[in-house]
Design a protein around this motif. Structure first.
Motif, short mmCIF file in Angstrom:
data_model
loop_
_atom_site.label_atom_id
_atom_site.label_comp_id
_atom_site.label_asym_id
_atom_site.label_seq_id
_atom_site.Cartn_x
_atom_site.Cartn_y
_atom_site.Cartn_z
N VAL A 45 0.86 -1.18 0.00
CA VAL A 45 0.00 0.00 0.00
C VAL A 45 0.90 1.23 0.00
O VAL A 45 1.83 1.32 0.80
N ILE A 46 0.62 2.16 -0.90
CA ILE A 46 1.39 3.41 -0.97
C ILE A 46 0.43 4.58 -0.84
O ILE A 46 -0.50 4.71 -1.64
N THR A 47 0.62 5.41 0.17
CA THR A 47 -0.19 6.61 0.30
C THR A 47 0.55 7.79 -0.31
O THR A 47 1.77 7.77 -0.45
N GLY A 48 -0.20 8.82 -0.69
CA GLY A 48 0.42 9.96 -1.38
C GLY A 48 1.00 9.54 -2.71
O GLY A 48 2.03 10.05 -3.15
N ALA A 49 0.31 8.60 -3.38
CA ALA A 49 0.88 7.93 -4.55
C ALA A 49 0.64 8.65 -5.86
O ALA A 49 1.09 8.19 -6.91
N ALA A 50 -0.04 9.79 -5.84
CA ALA A 50 -0.43 10.42 -7.10
C ALA A 50 0.72 11.14 -7.80
O ALA A 50 0.67 11.33 -9.02
N ALA A 51 1.74 11.53 -7.06
CA ALA A 51 2.80 12.34 -7.68
C ALA A 51 4.06 12.26 -6.84
O ALA A 51 4.07 11.70 -5.74
N LEU A 103 -2.99 4.99 -2.97
CA LEU A 103 -3.95 5.84 -2.27
C LEU A 103 -3.54 7.30 -2.39
O LEU A 103 -2.36 7.64 -2.22
N ASP A 104 -4.51 8.15 -2.66
CA ASP A 104 -4.27 9.59 -2.69
C ASP A 104 -5.63 10.27 -2.70
O ASP A 104 -6.64 9.67 -3.08
N ARG A 105 -5.65 11.55 -2.32
CA ARG A 105 -6.93 12.27 -2.34
C ARG A 105 -7.21 12.90 -3.70
O ARG A 105 -8.32 13.35 -3.96
N ASP A 106 -6.22 12.96 -4.58
CA ASP A 106 -6.37 13.55 -5.91
C ASP A 106 -6.64 12.43 -6.91
O ASP A 106 -5.72 11.78 -7.40
#
Length: 270
Positions: free
Chosen positions: A17-23, A43-46
């Motif tokens: 699992v990787i959070t903040g994965a969008a960029a 996982l990311d909010r964007d």
């Protein structure tokens, strides 16, 4: 919360699992782990940027990829994502927690709400993820966790009171979790990057699109009591991702509760 998956989960592949994965560093960690045959949950909010990052992973690897649009400050959403990952893959072997935000300002003059916002994400968001994934790993008595903090956690920086103190709190939180989970065979470590060529770093420059902005960072600033970078270059997101992968991997099987500074010597390991 949204989810997208490709192919059928391979039971033999480790699951991360990787959070903040969008960029930035999070996306680089996703690519690096996928290149080493991890199935990955991003996982990311964007949501839009998250799907772009996932597409990059899918383009260069044949691993299973799922995405979940999650704000780490929302514990229910974090728990739902954790449960969904476990339902799909059967387990979570590795957690790379990269989600975090940056704001700058004087300790004396800054808005306290800015501090609350930073602590909500960098400390309490981390706590949400650590508890949610950590409880699953503890039930299996297996797993490895790496949290991306910052070298600002270990040395004061002008204008970085909120960010640096939130990362210092995060670092101690992680090390304590590592102590508590050690008996269950779970390793918990920190990677503390210095200045890394990401959009977060470039947001501190007068012109984020001007590569010469790195020159001042590398040189340091005597008036601001900021040492330069002895190696003479910014880190790349891939540099940090390689360190995360190492600490998650079996090559680091006897390493836990450590903070690995990856900053080109910028803090002189103060």
């Amino acid at each position: 919360m949204g989810e997208r998956a490709v192919s059928v989960a391979r039971s033999d592949a480790p699951v991360a699992v990787i959070t903040g994965a969008a960029a930035g560093i999070g996306a680089a960690v996703a690519r690096t782990l996928a290149s080493h045959a991890y199935s990955v949950a991003l996982l990311d909010r964007d949501g839009a940027e998250l799907e772009r990052a996932a597409a990059e992973v899918r383009a260069v690897s044949g691993v299973d990829v799922v995405t979940h649009v999650v704000d780490v400050t929302d514990r229910e959403a974090v728990d739902a994502a954790t449960a969904a990952v476990v339902k799909k893959f059967g387990r979570i072997d590795a957690l790379a927690h990269v989600a975090g935000i940056l704001d700058t300002g004087s300790v004396v003059d800054s808005d306290p709400q800015a501090w609350r916002n930073i602590y909500d994400v960098n400390v309490f968001g981390l706590l949400n993820v650590l508890q949610s994934v950590g409880q699953h790993m503890r039930s299996r008595r297996a797993g490895s966790i790496v949290v991306v903090s910052s070298n600002a956690a270990g040395v004061p920086r002008v204008g970085m009171g909120a960010y640096g103190s939130s990362k210092a709190a995060a670092t101690m939180l992680v090390r304590t979790a590592g102590l508590e989970l050690a008996a269950d065979g779970i390793r918990v470590n920190v990677v503390a990057p210095g200045s890394t060529d990401t959009s977060m770093q470039r947001s501190l420059w007068s012109d984020p699109n001007d590569d010469s902005g790195a020159e001042g960072v590398i040189a340091g600033n005597l008036e601001a009591y900021r040492v330069g970078i002895p190696l003479g270059k910014l880190a790349t997101a891939a540099d940090i991702a390689d360190s995360v992968h190492f600490l998650l991997s079996d090559r680091a099987a006897h390493i836990t509760m450590q903070a690995l500074y990856v900053d080109g010597g910028a803090t002189l390991k103060a």
